[in-house]
Design an enzyme around this catalytic site. Structure first.
Site, short mmCIF file in Angstrom:
data_model
loop_
_atom_site.label_atom_id
_atom_site.label_comp_id
_atom_site.label_asym_id
_atom_site.label_seq_id
_atom_site.Cartn_x
_atom_site.Cartn_y
_atom_site.Cartn_z
N ARG A 52 0.83 -1.21 0.00
CA ARG A 52 0.00 0.00 0.00
C ARG A 52 0.86 1.25 0.00
O ARG A 52 0.44 2.32 -0.45
CB ARG A 52 -0.94 -0.01 1.21
CG ARG A 52 -1.86 1.21 1.28
CD ARG A 52 -3.04 0.98 2.22
NE ARG A 52 -2.63 0.49 3.52
CZ ARG A 52 -2.14 1.26 4.50
NH1 ARG A 52 -1.97 2.54 4.32
NH2 ARG A 52 -1.81 0.72 5.66
N TYR A 105 -14.59 15.26 -17.24
CA TYR A 105 -15.12 13.90 -17.18
C TYR A 105 -16.24 13.83 -16.14
O TYR A 105 -16.18 14.46 -15.08
CB TYR A 105 -13.98 12.95 -16.83
CG TYR A 105 -14.40 11.53 -16.56
CD1 TYR A 105 -15.03 10.78 -17.54
CD2 TYR A 105 -14.16 10.94 -15.33
CE1 TYR A 105 -15.42 9.47 -17.31
CE2 TYR A 105 -14.53 9.63 -15.08
CZ TYR A 105 -15.17 8.90 -16.07
OH TYR A 105 -15.56 7.60 -15.82
N ASP A 177 -5.68 17.44 -16.23
CA ASP A 177 -5.93 16.04 -16.55
C ASP A 177 -5.57 15.85 -18.01
O ASP A 177 -6.26 16.34 -18.91
CB ASP A 177 -7.42 15.72 -16.30
CG ASP A 177 -7.75 14.25 -16.58
OD1 ASP A 177 -6.98 13.58 -17.29
OD2 ASP A 177 -8.81 13.78 -16.10
N LYS A 202 -6.48 4.40 -20.02
CA LYS A 202 -6.85 4.75 -21.39
C LYS A 202 -5.67 4.54 -22.35
O LYS A 202 -5.11 3.47 -22.40
CB LYS A 202 -7.38 6.19 -21.43
CG LYS A 202 -8.50 6.45 -20.42
CD LYS A 202 -9.68 5.52 -20.59
CE LYS A 202 -10.91 5.95 -19.80
NZ LYS A 202 -10.72 6.05 -18.35
#
Length: 393
Positions: A52, A105, A177, A202
């Site tokens: 983590r 988005y 972004d 993506k």
């Protein structure tokens, strides 16, 4: 007899190194002594402790994306939205104000509209193609401005240079972004951005089999705040996804160039076809921001294009059903072309009036162009248009 449950002594010694990065799924890493562990946590010795908090596959992938974006010490998280959350929640506090582009988005918009206000962080939206709109949205308590260089799905081009100068003058962080645009289109750090993020899911990974995000900041102190937030809230990336994304990233530049060339050809082939109301692609002469696209994107249109059919939902259904070989799916960046209908997917939460205000009708489609032969792809689109025309008779 030696117990088979005893821990192994490590990897076999070798005078050679693997050509492919090994997949390292271990969640925990052993240290020799408490002093050795202290040295790692204090930054005095390299190494890993608990996945983590970081693991080798994530670091290898991060360094590769850092190189593309001209960044240092970027951080991999579990998704693109995890990267957005690390920025918006890791860098703000109650009483702050955030400005976002009005065509971000959908989930980014939801985070701003519903979650940030719940935590005492106010938000506003602005038209990032209009510098005056962004300036009017700023307040004394504005902490950051979040934009996408190319909007989803209408492909409008943000006034990146103007917004960067405005943010610098006002002491406001500019967050970009860069998922849609990718580093092949623009490197936001070179244009004044303070923080850059990606949905690695993506085009960077490119095969629709990975869910990851990446975020980096110019200021190491900002980067540390986001890293701590990501570790604390468990925005942990999978080692296997990182390994897959590194594999995909090896062909990113080749895939981007092929898809971009096809997108440009497809846009020109679609324009003027019977049944098509408009085609949107940044390098076309009829794009409303063509001059800015030439400057910001250096004349590169990218792999995304959009178009609008004459008609509404019935015509959209007919087109999608008949467009053989093209996946109707709300994603982008795959090796195969995908067709998205924003009114029924990414922007379904908006009212019809709100969608119309930003240019999204029931006949509007977004296309993420893949690696197919352009002529074969156009044949599929011709079949879709033929179905639309047949239904109109």
């Amino acid at each position: 007899m030696k117990s088979t449950l005893m821990r192994p002594g490590g990897l076999p010694a070798s005078s050679s190194t693997p050509v492919v990065t090994p997949l390292m799924p271990s969640v925990v890493y052993a240290s020799d002594t408490p002093d050795a562990l202290d040295a790692q946590y204090a930054g005095q010795a390299p190494g890993y402790t608990y996945a983590r908090e970081g693991h080798p596959n994530a670091d290898v992938l991060a360094r590769r994306i850092d190189a593309l974006e001209g960044a240092e010490d970027g951080w991999i998280v579990g998704s693109g939205m995890a990267a957005v959350a690390a920025v918006l929640l890791g860098l703000t506090k109650a009483g702050d104000h955030v400005v976002g582009g009005d065509q971000l988005y959908g989930r980014s918009l939801r985070l701003m509209a519903e979650d940030l206000p719940r935590l005492g962080i106010s938000t506003s939206l602005a038209d990032v193609t209009d510098l005056a709109s962004v300036e009017a949205a700023l307040r004394p308590e504005t902490r950051l401005v979040l934009i996408e260089v190319v909007s989803n799905p209408t492909l409008r081009i943000a006034d990146l240079d103007g917004i960067a100068a405005l943010c610098k003058a006002r002491g406001v962080l500019l967050v970009v972004d860069n998922t849609f645009t990718t580093p092949r289109g623009v490197r936001p750090f070179d244009r004044g951005a303070d923080v850059v993020l990606h949905s690695v899911t993506k085009l960077l990974a490119g095969h629709s089999d990975v869910t990851l995000g990446w975020v980096a900041a110019k200021d190491p102190a900002l980067m540390e705040k986001m890293r701590i937030f990501a570790v604390t809230t468990g925005l942990t990336p999978s080692p296997f996804d990182c390994w897959l994304a590194e594999r995909g990233l090896a062909s990113f530049e080749l895939r981007h160039e092929r898809a971009q060339d096809t997108a440009r050809r497809l846009a020109d082939l679609l324009a003027g076809q019977a049944g098509i109301k408009r085609v949107i692609y940044p390098t076309r002469d009829d794009h409303p921001d063509r001059a800015r696209a030439q400057s910001v994107l250096r004349g590169r249109g990218g792999n995304m294009m959009s178009f609008e059919l004459d008609g509404g939902r019935a015509e959209a259904n007919a087109f999608a059903a008949a467009c053989a070989g093209v996946a109707f799916a709300p994603t982008l960046g795959d090796v195969g072309t995908t067709l998205s209908h924003p009114a029924s997917s990414s922007h379904r939460a908006l009212s019809a009036q709100a969608r119309e205000a930003v240019g999204i009708s029931e006949g509007f489609f977004r296309v993420s162009v893949g690696l197919e032969d352009p002529e074969a792809l156009m044949a599929s689109f011709d079949a879709g248009l033929a179905a639309v025309r047949a239904g109109a008779q």
